[in-house]
Design a protein around this motif. Structure first.
Motif, PDB file in Angstrom:
ATOM      1  N   LEU A 152     -10.284 -13.515  78.558  1.00  0.00           N
ATOM      2  CA  LEU A 152      -9.803 -12.802  79.566  1.00  0.00           C
ATOM      3  C   LEU A 152      -9.890 -11.395  79.505  1.00  0.00           C
ATOM      4  O   LEU A 152     -10.135 -10.564  80.430  1.00  0.00           O
ATOM      5  N   PHE A 153      -9.875 -10.639  78.311  1.00  0.00           N
ATOM      6  CA  PHE A 153     -10.188  -9.431  78.126  1.00  0.00           C
ATOM      7  C   PHE A 153     -11.612  -9.256  78.439  1.00  0.00           C
ATOM      8  O   PHE A 153     -11.936  -8.025  79.196  1.00  0.00           O
ATOM      9  N   ALA A 154     -12.587 -10.028  78.242  1.00  0.00           N
ATOM     10  CA  ALA A 154     -14.016  -9.837  78.646  1.00  0.00           C
ATOM     11  C   ALA A 154     -14.012  -9.923  80.045  1.00  0.00           C
ATOM     12  O   ALA A 154     -14.715  -9.086  80.645  1.00  0.00           O
ATOM     13  N   SER A 155     -13.112 -10.678  80.853  1.00  0.00           N
ATOM     14  CA  SER A 155     -13.427 -10.881  82.370  1.00  0.00           C
ATOM     15  C   SER A 155     -12.782  -9.116  82.669  1.00  0.00           C
ATOM     16  O   SER A 155     -13.461  -8.749  83.624  1.00  0.00           O
ATOM     17  N   ILE A 156     -11.810  -8.675  82.172  1.00  0.00           N
ATOM     18  CA  ILE A 156     -11.280  -7.585  82.629  1.00  0.00           C
ATOM     19  C   ILE A 156     -12.287  -6.445  82.487  1.00  0.00           C
ATOM     20  O   ILE A 156     -12.443  -5.485  83.258  1.00  0.00           O
ATOM     21  N   VAL A 157     -12.957  -6.415  81.141  1.00  0.00           N
ATOM     22  CA  VAL A 157     -14.031  -5.421  80.939  1.00  0.00           C
ATOM     23  C   VAL A 157     -15.056  -5.720  81.834  1.00  0.00           C
ATOM     24  O   VAL A 157     -15.682  -4.569  82.512  1.00  0.00           O
ATOM     25  N   LEU A 158     -15.538  -6.739  82.525  1.00  0.00           N
ATOM     26  CA  LEU A 158     -16.461  -7.173  83.461  1.00  0.00           C
ATOM     27  C   LEU A 158     -16.016  -6.245  84.900  1.00  0.00           C
ATOM     28  O   LEU A 158     -16.674  -6.067  85.599  1.00  0.00           O
ATOM     29  N   VAL A 159     -14.628  -6.472  85.297  1.00  0.00           N
ATOM     30  CA  VAL A 159     -14.146  -5.887  86.444  1.00  0.00           C
ATOM     31  C   VAL A 159     -14.341  -4.364  86.314  1.00  0.00           C
ATOM     32  O   VAL A 159     -14.858  -3.736  87.162  1.00  0.00           O
ATOM     33  N   PHE A 160     -14.047  -3.941  85.236  1.00  0.00           N
ATOM     34  CA  PHE A 160     -14.144  -2.511  84.931  1.00  0.00           C
ATOM     35  C   PHE A 160     -15.878  -2.019  85.289  1.00  0.00           C
ATOM     36  O   PHE A 160     -16.245  -1.005  85.690  1.00  0.00           O
TER      37      PHE A 160
END
Lengths: 204, 204
Positions: free
Chosen positions: B181-189
């Motif tokens: 989930l954290f990796a997905s948020i990093v991708l959004v950023f």
């Protein structure tokens, strides 16, 4: 050659100036950026239709069956989408995306009418589209995973399949998840379109 | 007019050529776009670390238990991540994102060294990041939904919870899903950063 062309240029300029004075200002011709905004509006309408369809198909998936239950030999057992948090999440995500698509359709149409706000809206759209894509994709994944267990079961955890009993319920789920997946793909195209539109605004 | 400009152009060109010969090429000053690329590299390294962690925690989640099974009173029963297609999907998505992050770290570093390719890479990154975000978010959603059933069960479908038996397995799953989930948020950023970098290149 250059001196030959000059009078012709001057003549054209004079004619153009006279035309500008005589005629009322015409709307500018359709550019490639206008076409991008038009495609954007169309894709957002498709997104609205897809999310609304996904939501309606999901919430109308309830199915009742007469099944023997302990204490009552022929009780009515219901399968509802809100029996699983994953399907509730998909319904919430589809609702949010549907509402968001209505807002952005109106915003896109306003950009078509007032192209001055084009860049600000492109940035706004691109960033929010990414967030909405994250929500829609994860909801589609969650609902798909639970529906797959319902269809096939899992012998390692002794989770029995339920789609052999609740056939109509599972057909609705499959339709809703397929349309939600389509909506996620539309969102990917919308973000790519915003990025390419921004790219077109950069001078070469 | 054309013939008047020619000698001036020639002079400027000659001066520029002399300058180029006399002075060694200086490194360009750090701009806000360079800073964006540096943040991009850092975020991609974080993405690499997150996806690798998620993958390693997931594949090392196997747990064996002695449980009574029909025919053998104390058989060894194993819980493995590949018993569920959702966890296999998360492992595949994390692997692909991990590999993709390595490629894009190298590409981002090459952009830092040769800023001429900046715009092309920004477009490339933004589009592929969106696709990878879709894959990672849906995999996180799928694994999360199955893990939730494992944790809480579902009384409507009679799917029993398994996390009270396979505690270590579930802890690994929870960790892996949280990091995904954290990796997905990093991708959004990362996508937002690419969009803002493109925005900075548009003249006001």
């Amino acid at each position: 050659m250059a001196s030959d062309q000059k009078p012709a240029d001057l003549e054209t300029e004079t004619t153009e100036t006279t035309k500008a004075v005589e005629e009322p200002p015409r709307p500018p011709k359709s550019t490639s950026l206008d076409k991008c905004v038009t495609v954007d509006v169309v894709l957002r309408v498709v997104l609205f239709a897809a999310t609304l369809t996904s939501l309606l198909v999901l919430v109308t998936s309830n199915q009742s069956k007469h099944r023997p239950v302990i204490g009552s030999p022929l009780a009515v057992v219901e399968a509802k989408f809100n029996h699983s948090p994953a399907f509730i999440y998909l319904a919430a995500a589809a609702s949010v995306t549907c509402l968001y698509s209505i807002i952005t359709i109106l915003a896109s149409i306003s950009v078509l009418l007032k192209p001055a706000f084009n860049t600000s809206f492109l940035i706004f759209f691109a960033i929010w589209d990414v967030v909405i894509l994250g929500v829609m994709a994860s909801a589609t994944g969650a609902a798909g995973a639970v529906a797959y267990i319902g269809l096939k079961g899992n012998r390692h955890t002794s989770w029995a399949k339920v789609c052999n009993v609740y056939d109509k319920f599972c057909q609705h789920l499959a339709g809703s998840i397929a349309v939600a997946l389509f909506a996620s793909i539309v969102l990917v195209f919308l973000i790519v379109l915003s990025v390419l539109s921004l790219h077109k605004k950069i001078p070469k």
